[in-house]
Design a protein around this motif. Structure first.
Motif, short mmCIF file in Angstrom:
data_model
loop_
_atom_site.label_atom_id
_atom_site.label_comp_id
_atom_site.label_asym_id
_atom_site.label_seq_id
_atom_site.Cartn_x
_atom_site.Cartn_y
_atom_site.Cartn_z
N CYS A 105 0.87 -1.18 0.00
CA CYS A 105 0.00 0.00 0.00
C CYS A 105 0.90 1.23 0.00
N PRO A 106 1.33 1.69 -1.17
CA PRO A 106 2.32 2.78 -1.25
C PRO A 106 1.89 4.07 -0.57
N GLY A 107 0.58 4.31 -0.49
CA GLY A 107 0.11 5.55 0.13
C GLY A 107 -0.04 5.48 1.63
N LEU A 108 0.37 4.38 2.23
CA LEU A 108 0.23 4.19 3.67
C LEU A 108 1.27 4.99 4.44
N ASP A 109 0.83 5.62 5.52
CA ASP A 109 1.74 6.24 6.49
C ASP A 109 2.05 5.18 7.54
N PRO A 110 3.25 4.67 7.62
CA PRO A 110 3.54 3.59 8.57
C PRO A 110 3.70 4.04 10.01
N GLU A 111 3.82 5.34 10.24
CA GLU A 111 4.16 5.83 11.58
C GLU A 111 3.18 5.43 12.69
N PRO A 112 1.85 5.44 12.44
CA PRO A 112 0.95 5.12 13.56
C PRO A 112 0.95 3.64 13.95
N PHE A 113 1.65 2.78 13.20
CA PHE A 113 1.48 1.35 13.37
C PHE A 113 2.75 0.67 13.87
N VAL A 114 2.53 -0.46 14.52
CA VAL A 114 3.67 -1.23 15.05
C VAL A 114 3.75 -2.61 14.41
N GLY A 115 2.76 -3.02 13.63
CA GLY A 115 2.77 -4.32 12.98
C GLY A 115 1.66 -4.42 11.96
N ALA A 116 1.74 -5.45 11.12
CA ALA A 116 0.74 -5.64 10.08
C ALA A 116 0.75 -7.10 9.63
N THR A 117 -0.33 -7.51 8.98
CA THR A 117 -0.37 -8.81 8.33
C THR A 117 -0.88 -8.63 6.91
N TYR A 118 -0.39 -9.50 6.03
CA TYR A 118 -0.76 -9.41 4.62
C TYR A 118 -0.94 -10.81 4.07
N ASN A 119 -1.94 -10.96 3.19
CA ASN A 119 -2.14 -12.24 2.50
C ASN A 119 -2.41 -11.94 1.03
N PRO A 120 -1.51 -12.34 0.13
CA PRO A 120 -1.69 -12.01 -1.29
C PRO A 120 -2.81 -12.78 -1.96
N ASP A 121 -3.28 -13.85 -1.31
CA ASP A 121 -4.34 -14.67 -1.90
C ASP A 121 -5.73 -14.15 -1.55
N ASP A 122 -5.82 -13.12 -0.70
CA ASP A 122 -7.10 -12.50 -0.39
C ASP A 122 -7.47 -11.51 -1.50
N GLY A 123 -8.74 -11.12 -1.54
CA GLY A 123 -9.14 -10.19 -2.59
C GLY A 123 -10.60 -9.81 -2.50
N ILE A 124 -11.14 -9.37 -3.64
CA ILE A 124 -12.53 -8.92 -3.70
C ILE A 124 -13.16 -9.47 -4.97
N ALA A 125 -14.48 -9.63 -4.92
CA ALA A 125 -15.26 -10.08 -6.07
C ALA A 125 -16.59 -9.36 -6.06
N ASP A 126 -17.36 -9.54 -7.11
CA ASP A 126 -18.66 -8.88 -7.25
C ASP A 126 -19.77 -9.80 -6.73
N PRO A 127 -20.39 -9.47 -5.60
CA PRO A 127 -21.44 -10.34 -5.06
C PRO A 127 -22.62 -10.54 -5.99
N ASN A 128 -22.99 -9.51 -6.74
CA ASN A 128 -24.14 -9.63 -7.62
C ASN A 128 -23.89 -10.62 -8.76
N LEU A 129 -22.67 -10.62 -9.29
CA LEU A 129 -22.32 -11.59 -10.32
C LEU A 129 -22.29 -13.00 -9.76
N ALA A 130 -21.83 -13.14 -8.51
CA ALA A 130 -21.84 -14.45 -7.88
C ALA A 130 -23.26 -14.97 -7.69
N VAL A 131 -24.17 -14.09 -7.32
CA VAL A 131 -25.58 -14.48 -7.19
C VAL A 131 -26.11 -15.00 -8.52
#
Length: 383
Positions: free
Chosen positions: A123-149
């Protein structure tokens, strides 16, 4: 086996399809149009980064379907895997992140713990200063619920499911302790072997008709569509500032969605009469919260539109998936995670009905009596 399903959202349609594929005669009743309840108002997230093994397992089993959805159902659901990024502001939350990443990886998820400075890679626009840790999963994502229906509905019909929209189940009929059928629109009676409660925000009401008390509360949640100060690249993950409740994700052409549930009253909503519009004051707060940790948002961010939908919330933010009474299977209370967990849930419903027990995922912890026993879970990764 004759089964009726109450609820035409993504969970009900998935269950209908799974049951019909295994030879059950299925009728699905939906009081409105298919997918026009909570499913249509979902943000479309699909992730493995949960804090309990059962939710991670539901995600991983569901991803097996989401990953192959177009080939299997013939519909492109616009599934974009740009990841999820969770952010921790406190050392205690960061410590929890390390433990949950370990658990997620043991179950087969691709999650990783990263330092805030590393998170800016995703996330290039992230300001890291307020945070002390993070987690990331590249296999997560988003899809269109209406198309799935659409995909599930078409496949369910092709498998022989009778789908009746504009049809309200007005009573659940019992013979002693066993559910034996439903009443439709106050006049028609239908006897079946099983009734499946996949009614989402209406699930508690339907359960009451059968004499079952389910601790499922409809809670209003909002999403705003904004033109950011800086365009958000489509490769940016869905990013969650967990301790403030703020999140955002990219849409097309630099547009973004912002959301979150912040401090304040959280009353139960009437699913038949809640405000489906967005509160402009809430939207301004959501943008301000996002601007606190990313450079994408600021005073020049323009709020274009938004909407509100309902989470069907349980006290521990886990669903109830069980045979609540003989002849009555419940699959509800997903607390905002119903869309992403629908594929696995549909298969579990079919197993409960046709096999008498679930095998895809161990759902022993998701029975409705857990709250009375004081054995409820605690899902901390809720947005």
């Amino acid at each position: 086996m004759d089964v009726c399903i109450v609820g035409g959202g993504i969970v009900g349609l998935s269950a209908a399809h799974s049951l019909a594929e295994r030879g059950a005669a299925v009728t699905l009743y939906e009081q409105g149009a298919l997918g026009t309840g909570s499913t249509a108002r979902a943000a479309g997230g699909i992730r493995s980064q949960f804090s309990t093994p059962v939710n991670v397992s539901l995600s991983l089993a569901s991803k097996q379907v989401w990953n192959d959805f177009e080939a299997r159902f013939g519909v492109d659901i616009e599934y974009r895997k740009h990841g999820y990024l969770f952010l921790a502001r406190s050392e205690s939350t960061a410590a929890d992140f390390r433990e949950t990443v370990r658990m997620q990886r043991e179950l087969g998820a691709e999650s990783e713990y990263v330092e805030p400075s590393e998170a800016t890679t995703y996330c290039p626009g992230l300001d890291p200063e307020p945070f002390v840790g993070a987690t990331y999963n590249p296999d997560d994502g988003i899809a269109d619920p209406n198309l799935a229906v659409q995909g599930y509905a078409t496949a369910a019909r092709e498998a022989g499911v009778e789908i009746r929209t504009g049809t309200t189940v007005t009573d659940v009929r019992r013979d002693g302790d066993r559910v034996i059928g439903v009443e439709i629109d106050g006049t028609e009676r239908r006897e079946v072997d099983y009734v499946v409660n996949a009614a989402g925000a209406w699930a508690g009401r339907l359960a009451e008709l059968a004499g079952v008390d389910l601790p499922i509360a409809p809670r209003r949640r909002q999403i705003a569509v904004v033109e950011p100060t800086m365009p958000v690249p489509e490769t940016v993950p869905l990013t969650i500032d967990l301790e403030t409740g703020s999140y955002f994700r990219p849409e097309r052409e630099g547009i973004a969605l912002v959301g979150g549930h912040f401090d304040g009253p959280d009353p139960d909503a009437d699913p038949d009469r809640f405000d489906e519009g967005m509160d402009i004051e809430w939207a301004a707060t959501a943008v301000e919260r996002a601007a606190d940790y990313t450079e994408y948002f600021g005073p020049e961010t323009r709020i274009r539109r938004g909407w509100a939908g309902l989470y069907a919330v349980t006290p521990d933010h886990h669903p109830i998936v069980e045979e609540s009474l003989p002849g009555l299977v419940t699959a509800a209370g997903f607390s905002g995670h119903g869309f992403q967990h629908a594929p696995a849930t549909g298969q579990l419903v079919a197993e409960l009905v046709l096999d008498g027990e679930a095998s895809l995922v161990d759902i022993a912890a998701l029975d409705g009596d857990r709250f009375d026993r004081g054995e409820s879970l605690a899902e901390h990764h809720v947005a």
